[in-house]
Design a protein around this motif. Sequence first.
Motif, PDB file in Angstrom:
ATOM      1  N   SER A  87       0.801  -1.229   0.000  1.00  0.00           N
ATOM      2  CA  SER A  87       0.000   0.000   0.000  1.00  0.00           C
ATOM      3  C   SER A  87       0.829   1.272   0.000  1.00  0.00           C
ATOM      4  O   SER A  87       0.545   2.221  -0.742  1.00  0.00           O
ATOM      5  N   ALA A  90       2.014   1.955  -3.257  1.00  0.00           N
ATOM      6  CA  ALA A  90       0.925   1.987  -4.247  1.00  0.00           C
ATOM      7  C   ALA A  90       1.180   1.013  -5.400  1.00  0.00           C
ATOM      8  O   ALA A  90       1.068   1.371  -6.570  1.00  0.00           O
ATOM      9  N   PHE A 117      -3.020   3.660  -7.834  1.00  0.00           N
ATOM     10  CA  PHE A 117      -3.691   3.445  -6.559  1.00  0.00           C
ATOM     11  C   PHE A 117      -3.253   4.472  -5.524  1.00  0.00           C
ATOM     12  O   PHE A 117      -2.192   5.067  -5.628  1.00  0.00           O
ATOM     13  N   LYS A 118      -4.110   4.646  -4.516  1.00  0.00           N
ATOM     14  CA  LYS A 118      -3.801   5.560  -3.429  1.00  0.00           C
ATOM     15  C   LYS A 118      -4.195   4.893  -2.111  1.00  0.00           C
ATOM     16  O   LYS A 118      -5.366   4.772  -1.806  1.00  0.00           O
ATOM     17  N   PRO A 120      -4.245   1.676  -1.170  1.00  0.00           N
ATOM     18  CA  PRO A 120      -5.181   0.552  -1.285  1.00  0.00           C
ATOM     19  C   PRO A 120      -5.099  -0.351  -0.055  1.00  0.00           C
ATOM     20  O   PRO A 120      -4.026  -0.485   0.553  1.00  0.00           O
ATOM     21  N   VAL A 133      -9.205  -4.641  -6.468  1.00  0.00           N
ATOM     22  CA  VAL A 133      -8.413  -3.873  -5.507  1.00  0.00           C
ATOM     23  C   VAL A 133      -9.293  -2.830  -4.822  1.00  0.00           C
ATOM     24  O   VAL A 133      -9.951  -2.020  -5.496  1.00  0.00           O
ATOM     25  N   ASP A 135      -9.292   0.297  -3.589  1.00  0.00           N
ATOM     26  CA  ASP A 135      -8.446   1.488  -3.712  1.00  0.00           C
ATOM     27  C   ASP A 135      -8.972   2.541  -2.742  1.00  0.00           C
ATOM     28  O   ASP A 135      -9.699   3.470  -3.128  1.00  0.00           O
ATOM     29  N   THR A 136      -8.600   2.410  -1.498  1.00  0.00           N
ATOM     30  CA  THR A 136      -9.253   3.100  -0.383  1.00  0.00           C
ATOM     31  C   THR A 136      -9.313   4.620  -0.520  1.00  0.00           C
ATOM     32  O   THR A 136     -10.392   5.220  -0.508  1.00  0.00           O
ATOM     33  N   ASN A 138      -8.813   6.504  -2.986  1.00  0.00           N
ATOM     34  CA  ASN A 138      -9.474   6.942  -4.216  1.00  0.00           C
ATOM     35  C   ASN A 138     -10.962   6.617  -4.208  1.00  0.00           C
ATOM     36  O   ASN A 138     -11.667   6.896  -5.182  1.00  0.00           O
ATOM     37  N   VAL A 142     -11.134  -1.111  -7.981  1.00  0.00           N
ATOM     38  CA  VAL A 142     -10.585  -1.211  -9.325  1.00  0.00           C
ATOM     39  C   VAL A 142     -10.483  -2.680  -9.718  1.00  0.00           C
ATOM     40  O   VAL A 142      -9.965  -3.498  -8.953  1.00  0.00           O
ATOM     41  N   GLN A 155     -17.497   2.662  -8.120  1.00  0.00           N
ATOM     42  CA  GLN A 155     -17.371   3.827  -7.238  1.00  0.00           C
ATOM     43  C   GLN A 155     -18.702   4.542  -7.096  1.00  0.00           C
ATOM     44  O   GLN A 155     -19.625   4.321  -7.886  1.00  0.00           O
TER      45      GLN A 155
END
Length: 487
Positions: A87, A90, A117-118, A120, A133, A135-136, A138, A142, A155
């Motif tokens: 994480s 990323a 990713f940001k 994740p 994933v 992607d927390t 964000n 994904v 999303q």
Amino acid sequence: MQLTAKKWLLSMAAASLLFTAGAVPAQAASKAPYESYNYGYYIEALPAPAAYLPSFSLSGDDLGIGSFVEPNDLYTTEAGVTYLLDSGNARIVIIGADWKLIKEITGFDNNGKADGFKKPSGIFVDQDGDLYVADTDNQRVVVLDPDGKLVKIVQEPKSDILAEGFKFVPLKVTVDKAKRIFVVAQGVYEGIMQFDEKGEFLGYAGTIKVQRDYGDYIWRRLSTKAQKAQMTLFIPTEFSNLDIDHKGFVYATNIDTGSEQPIKRLNPSGADVLKRYGYFAVAGDVYYRRAVGPSKFVDIKVLGDGMYSALDSTQGRVFTYDNEGDLLYVFGGKGNQLGTLKTPVAVEKSGESMIVLDRGKSNLVVYEPTIFGKHVNEAIKHHYAGDDGEAVASWQEVLKLNANYDIAYNGIGKAKLLEKDNKKAMEYFKLGMDRKNYSVAFKRYRTEVLKENFGTYMTVFIVLVVGILIARPLLKWRRRRVTNRAA
């Protein structure tokens, strides 16, 4: 009576050790860097052979890609390929069954634009090799194909049941064979969020209800508004992680350490159907230091054959249960040695091996089963498949290594019950302290004895009846004769 006293003393001694030292009785000459134990019928912590021993650890430096930074999750396929979610960097690190680097995924093309990713938090790989994933930061899930190309993004779910201003912050994700997506989201108390294959929000599953304290409830009723404002609300808690079995049942853990049911098995309707037939709750350690607190499960892994393992972040231990809710074995612990953990965050299975991701040490640890662990797993596998006769041989090997293993006695007892050897079944159920099945075996044995001796019993009964019928008139005749003589 002596046996009961002995059990009581053992239980008190074990409780004292655990509450004062925070440890379990040490295993003599153990090769593991942690104590190995299990709980018996009287809920005492008993020394046990180690089921798994650490083999090696693997870091980003070992793979030649630089240190992992706050790794959060991992997933291993049936082929033994491990996907590690690094994480802090990323990226997704893909490791082969030979524990060598295959490749890294640091980003993807999103409609002609470079995307990534940001922070994740969760990863899952379905049967087709697609990557999901969480992607927390964000605020999205994904979905990538096996080559790392974007398939879709889930999303900003829309629904009338979602609160106004709802923010979708996914933490963990899993997917069933129908491509339904299950998401544990931050701040969501209603349950696990469900999405269809297209990413449309379907609703929630498995709301966690808290145990209400009626003393607090009465006090709340008598309190002022200011006092009520300071009190904790009776609201459901959040899930912490999840996994899915081959039948589509979702296994989930929650973050509430005070919950009586920290693990749930949710059917397609969202109802909890986890079996809890063991001697104690499916909740990790029975005894623990008060300063540390009870087990807190941060991940769960379905192993197959009805077994599942839950990762306890409190003591860094892995608890493995069978389909009935019996605790099979425990391994792991906190520390700095190989095999001990600092901040465990994920548990996985690769073939016969178990893997634990340690965020605190920025590595993963691979554990291999011992002879004891292999025999236990084999016995459970045979029993789950309905081959109790095959399981007996494995259970007997288990008892050679651990004579205090109640589950083995009960396993043999069940096999004897199926073979209609009720007397033997009673003996094994007594050793395993399985009162319910002992009663079943006893009733069957009683019926069996009655049938075998029915002829003898009936002959004795008839002789007694005939004897009584003959004796009565003889006694009357004798009394009359004695009376006549006296007259």
